[in-house]
Structures are given as C-alpha cells and as structure tokens.
Design a protein around this motif. Sequence first.
Motif, mmCIF file in Angstrom:
data_model
loop_
_atom_site.group_PDB
_atom_site.id
_atom_site.type_symbol
_atom_site.label_atom_id
_atom_site.label_comp_id
_atom_site.label_asym_id
_atom_site.label_seq_id
_atom_site.Cartn_x
_atom_site.Cartn_y
_atom_site.Cartn_z
ATOM 1 N N SER A 34 -15.011 -39.679 -68.098
ATOM 2 C CA SER A 34 -15.396 -38.375 -67.529
ATOM 3 C C SER A 34 -14.211 -37.713 -66.829
ATOM 4 C CB SER A 34 -16.510 -38.534 -66.508
ATOM 5 O OG SER A 34 -17.606 -39.155 -67.084
ATOM 6 N N THR A 35 -14.255 -36.388 -66.840
ATOM 7 C CA THR A 35 -13.198 -35.625 -66.176
ATOM 8 C C THR A 35 -13.800 -34.852 -65.011
ATOM 9 O OG1 THR A 35 -11.831 -35.444 -68.133
ATOM 10 C CG2 THR A 35 -11.605 -33.660 -66.545
ATOM 11 N N ILE A 36 -13.019 -34.767 -63.933
ATOM 12 C CA ILE A 36 -13.481 -33.996 -62.767
ATOM 13 C C ILE A 36 -12.558 -32.802 -62.569
ATOM 14 C CG2 ILE A 36 -13.865 -34.042 -60.273
ATOM 15 C CD1 ILE A 36 -14.392 -37.038 -60.474
ATOM 16 N N LEU A 37 -13.165 -31.625 -62.444
ATOM 17 C CA LEU A 37 -12.400 -30.427 -62.094
ATOM 18 C C LEU A 37 -12.851 -30.034 -60.693
ATOM 19 C CD1 LEU A 37 -10.409 -28.208 -63.102
ATOM 20 C CD2 LEU A 37 -12.387 -26.929 -63.891
ATOM 21 N N VAL A 38 -11.937 -30.110 -59.738
ATOM 22 C CA VAL A 38 -12.325 -29.875 -58.354
ATOM 23 C C VAL A 38 -11.507 -28.755 -57.724
ATOM 24 C CG1 VAL A 38 -10.874 -31.852 -57.646
ATOM 25 C CG2 VAL A 38 -12.574 -30.974 -56.065
ATOM 26 N N SER A 39 -12.223 -27.791 -57.126
ATOM 27 C CA SER A 39 -11.497 -26.736 -56.410
ATOM 28 C C SER A 39 -11.664 -27.017 -54.927
ATOM 29 C CB SER A 39 -12.074 -25.365 -56.745
ATOM 30 O OG SER A 39 -13.250 -25.131 -56.046
ATOM 31 N N ASP A 40 -10.561 -27.013 -54.197
ATOM 32 C CA ASP A 40 -10.655 -27.317 -52.771
ATOM 33 C C ASP A 40 -9.451 -26.784 -52.024
ATOM 34 O OD1 ASP A 40 -12.772 -29.402 -51.483
ATOM 35 O OD2 ASP A 40 -10.999 -29.132 -50.231
ATOM 36 N N HIS A 41 -9.668 -26.526 -50.729
ATOM 37 C CA HIS A 41 -8.555 -26.054 -49.909
ATOM 38 C C HIS A 41 -7.804 -27.220 -49.246
ATOM 39 C CE1 HIS A 41 -9.611 -21.947 -50.573
ATOM 40 N NE2 HIS A 41 -10.854 -22.173 -50.191
ATOM 41 N N PHE A 42 -8.453 -28.389 -49.220
ATOM 42 C CA PHE A 42 -7.808 -29.555 -48.610
ATOM 43 C C PHE A 42 -6.927 -30.269 -49.642
ATOM 44 C CE2 PHE A 42 -11.913 -28.895 -46.516
ATOM 45 C CZ PHE A 42 -11.489 -28.661 -45.223
ATOM 46 N N VAL A 43 -5.871 -29.597 -50.059
ATOM 47 C CA VAL A 43 -5.030 -30.105 -51.145
ATOM 48 C C VAL A 43 -4.438 -31.466 -50.804
ATOM 49 C CG1 VAL A 43 -3.077 -29.575 -52.660
ATOM 50 C CG2 VAL A 43 -4.441 -27.737 -51.717
ATOM 51 N N ASN A 44 -3.944 -31.588 -49.561
ATOM 52 C CA ASN A 44 -3.276 -32.853 -49.205
ATOM 53 C C ASN A 44 -4.232 -34.038 -49.217
ATOM 54 O OD1 ASN A 44 -4.543 -31.746 -47.005
ATOM 55 N ND2 ASN A 44 -3.174 -32.674 -45.511
ATOM 56 N N GLU A 45 -5.511 -33.772 -48.908
ATOM 57 C CA GLU A 45 -6.482 -34.868 -48.855
ATOM 58 C C GLU A 45 -6.913 -35.345 -50.232
ATOM 59 O OE1 GLU A 45 -9.671 -34.223 -46.108
ATOM 60 O OE2 GLU A 45 -8.287 -33.695 -44.505
ATOM 61 N N ILE A 46 -6.998 -34.430 -51.178
ATOM 62 C CA ILE A 46 -7.413 -34.843 -52.524
ATOM 63 C C ILE A 46 -6.221 -35.246 -53.396
ATOM 64 C CG2 ILE A 46 -9.619 -33.585 -52.580
ATOM 65 C CD1 ILE A 46 -8.230 -31.452 -54.318
ATOM 66 N N ALA A 47 -5.016 -34.922 -52.925
ATOM 67 C CA ALA A 47 -3.809 -35.145 -53.745
ATOM 68 C C ALA A 47 -3.699 -36.575 -54.266
ATOM 69 C CB ALA A 47 -2.575 -34.776 -52.932
ATOM 70 N N ALA A 48 -4.071 -37.539 -53.431
ATOM 71 C CA ALA A 48 -3.894 -38.947 -53.806
ATOM 72 C C ALA A 48 -4.674 -39.335 -55.065
ATOM 73 C CB ALA A 48 -4.320 -39.825 -52.637
ATOM 74 N N VAL A 49 -5.799 -38.669 -55.313
ATOM 75 C CA VAL A 49 -6.620 -39.068 -56.463
ATOM 76 C C VAL A 49 -6.385 -38.179 -57.700
ATOM 77 C CG1 VAL A 49 -8.467 -40.097 -55.078
ATOM 78 C CG2 VAL A 49 -8.601 -37.675 -55.672
ATOM 79 N N LEU A 50 -5.530 -37.168 -57.541
ATOM 80 C CA LEU A 50 -5.372 -36.195 -58.639
ATOM 81 C C LEU A 50 -4.471 -36.689 -59.770
ATOM 82 C CD1 LEU A 50 -4.878 -32.858 -56.657
ATOM 83 C CD2 LEU A 50 -6.947 -33.655 -57.802
#
Lengths: 235, 279
Positions: free
Chosen positions: A178-194
């Motif tokens: 599965s693929t996840i497309l996520v829009s968020d303003h907390f870029v630094n917090e989600i960066a690790a899983v991208l």
Amino acid sequence: MGNPLEITDLVYKKNQKKIITDLNLTLKPGKIVALLGENGAGKTTLMRIISGVAKNYRGTVKVASFAKEADRKAHLSFTDGLTGFANSTKINDIVKFYQILYHDFSLKQFEQLRKFMNLDSDMRLSEMSKGMKEKLVIALTFSRKTDLYLLDEPFSGIDAMARKKIIKSIILWKQEKSTILVSDHFVNEIAAVLDEVVIIKNKTVCMHKSTEAIRADNQSVEEFYESFYQREEDE
Amino acid sequence: MAIFNRYFTVLFRLKTKWISILLIIQTVASFAMSFFNFNNGHVYINRTIFSNFFTLWLTIFVVSAWLFTGIFYLTTCFQNERVSKSQTWRLVPIDDKKLYFDNILSSFGALLFFVILEIICTLILGVVTFTFDSQFHTVIIEMFTDIGRHLQQVDLEIMFNFFGAIMMAILCAFFGYFIISFLNYSSRALLDFLPQALSKAYFRVITVFVIILIAWLAIKANDIGLQIISFPFRFMMGETTGTNDDLALALILMLVINLFFWLLDTILFSKFFEAREGK
C-alpha cells in the motif's frame, strides 16, 4: 495490480478559476509520500479529486489501475472528517457503518488501533476533542485494507507526544504494497518515515523527488522544502 | 447489487431513526388535546365519558396523522439533501447514479414504513375505541355492512380509481424528492460554475429572473407543452373532467415528469454536484 495512483493531464476549475492545471503524478506501490504546498495550493482538492468526491475535472485519474469513481473509492481510504454523522453518534455506530459499507474494513485492526489511540468505543462524537476525532479518523482510515491511503492533514489537532507515536506507527499499520499520500504542515515530524516528496506550486506538481535523493544532497526534507520556496522567491 | 442493498439498509435505518419519537409525540399530543378538549377540562369519570374520550382521541390522532406524515416527509427530503452533500456518504464505493437512487428509494421506503405504522397505531386505537364506545361500535358495524354490500358492486372502474389514486400519491411523493434535489443540485452547480466574487450576486439575479420567467409562463403560456406538464396538477386540483381517461393520462404524464427529473438529477448529481469538504 498497477500503480496505486496514476494521474494524467489533470485540470480542475471551480468558479471560473483554475485550481489545478496539467497535473501529472504517478506513485509506486509501498511508498509513503508527502504532499507539500502552501495553504490553498490545491492539496485537499487533489485528494478530493482522487477519491471521486470533487467533480467536473478533465484528465485521467487511476487508482490501482481503476479509472471509474466507484472502483477508485473501493481501492482507497481517505481521512474523512466524519461530518456525515450526527454529534450524538457513538464510535460503535460509526464502526458499524464502516463494517456494513466497506468490505475491506477489519474490526480486529480497528480494535487494535482504538486501544492504541486510547479511545472509548462508547464515546459520542460530541464528547470528543478535535485531537480525539482525528485519532478516530486515522484509526478508521487504517482499518481498511486498500492500495492507497490519502491522509489530509491528519495530525493538526493531535498533541505532540501522541503525534510522534502515531507517525512512528503508521509504517506498521499499512500493508506492504500500500502507498500513503500524506499532506501535512509538520514536515520535520513526518520526514523520518517518508520515501518521496511531492510539492504542489503554481497549480501543478512542480517537484517529485525521493527523500534518498534529497538526503544525498546533504539536506533534510524540511530544509529542502524551505529552500525550494526560498529559491522560487529569489527568482 | 450487494453494495446497493447494504447502502439502502444503512440509509433506511438513518431515515427511520426518529419514527418512534415522532409517533410517541403524536400519540401523547393527541391524548393531551383530547383531554383538554374534553368536557372543558372537567372530567367526571363515568362509562359514557370514558368511551367518548377514546373516540375523540382516535379522531384527533387520525387528523394529526396527516400533519405528522407531512412533517416526516419533509424530514426525509432534508435528509436526502444532507446525504447528497456529505463527504462521508459520498466516499462509499458505490456508483453515484446508484447512490442517488438508493437515497431517494430509502426515503420513500421510510415514508411507507411511517404510513404503515400510522395505520397500525390507528387500528390499535380503533380497536380500543370499538371495545369501549357502544356508539362507535354500532357505526363501525354499519360501515362494514355497507362496505360489504358495496363490494359486490365493485367493478374495474372503481378498482382503477382506487389504485390510480394510490399510484398518484406515490408519484407525487417521488416528484417532491426529485424537484427538491433538482433545485439543490442545479443551484449548487451554478454557484460552482460562476466566478466566486460575483457568484452570489449572479445567483440572486438569476433566481429573480427564473421566478419572473416561471410566473410569466404560468400566466401567459397556452402552448401544448405547458398544458401537458400542468395536466396532472390540474387533475389533482379538480380542474379537469375527472374521468378515468383523465386519471390514466395524469398518471402517465406524472410518470414521464418523474422520469425526466430523475434523469436530470442523476446527471447533475454524478457530474456536477460535489460533496462538501468534510474536515
């Protein structure tokens, strides 16, 4: 199964104003992709078009090789604000709704996620804070087994501690392909899983790059995103 | 087909959620009205007063049934439009055409269910009144004897009238749903199409223009098209000869009008009517 998402020459107009122009985007299976852009750039609109709730667009949108809206909806899970339910609705009733209408909804998975999010299944929507509602939406979204997950600013109301915990766990909740497309303003917090970053600017996708390539340039995802806008402003 | 049935079930449950409350309100309200209307509020209990009370309660219940059916019909209209614009409901993996039909059909199903419950409640109250009120008892027995006598004279014409009237009521209920959806979808599609800054002003101008146009057409136009469209309504208002041929024609035209609006609504809903952003 083909690619979880294929968009070709997408154009969307509303009130005689172009919101998306000539947008092309293909996402590969098993990726976590950030959809970044300023407020009003068209991130939510793009997700609504993909999920078939926004109408009157031109171009082709395919989810898992399916172009028909009903088929697309069956192969994606979108974070919906649960606005279709009355405030007096209990979590249990919402779960029943999902069980009846989504054949890929897993009650077992939901129960695990509900416990993880510390949600009481007898709670009513009116008794829940914004953050709790967002946790519920995330739990419902990931309780479906689909090819594509669309997460539209899913963490904005969740406290910092819980947010970090959820982001770390996302990778465990999704299926391998599965693929996840996520829009968020907390870029630094989600960066690790991208795995990849997509930037929307000037009504279209202006950058689609893997995080590996970004890091190879000795930049963090957040620095890359900020410098991208800085560069554009300087030009 | 499976998703169609499941969606219908969920929508039907949603729309029948308030039925019990509505029936309780109707029963209690009609009871209270009977009580306060009875003997100017001074109730001296004896068998005659007791039995007459039930007759009055039954009468008020039956009269208020029309009002409550109307209220319930309006709530289903409102719920139709709420479901149509809800992102939660629109995200369900079902074709928009089927979704629209499911929505309308479940509303009609809920309405039918409400009418059946009203009939059952009336029958229960009727049986109670029948047991206690000897006058009512006699009237009912005479009425059934009369009906039994007339049943032997029932011919095809009367049967056609009876079922035709039921059919017309059903078509009118659907017409209401279709026309409300049409107004909602077309105005929303128009607002989404017109430039944002001016759309509200444009919309008001267009609305005024459409109202003036409809008024002018209603008064001035004598062409055959308008005559045809208005025929079922003129029939119901008693402005035609009222023969069986008229009823048949009115039914056919009403059916055609319904099919036309159903088609129009389906196109507007699936191609132009967006769900509201649900965040």
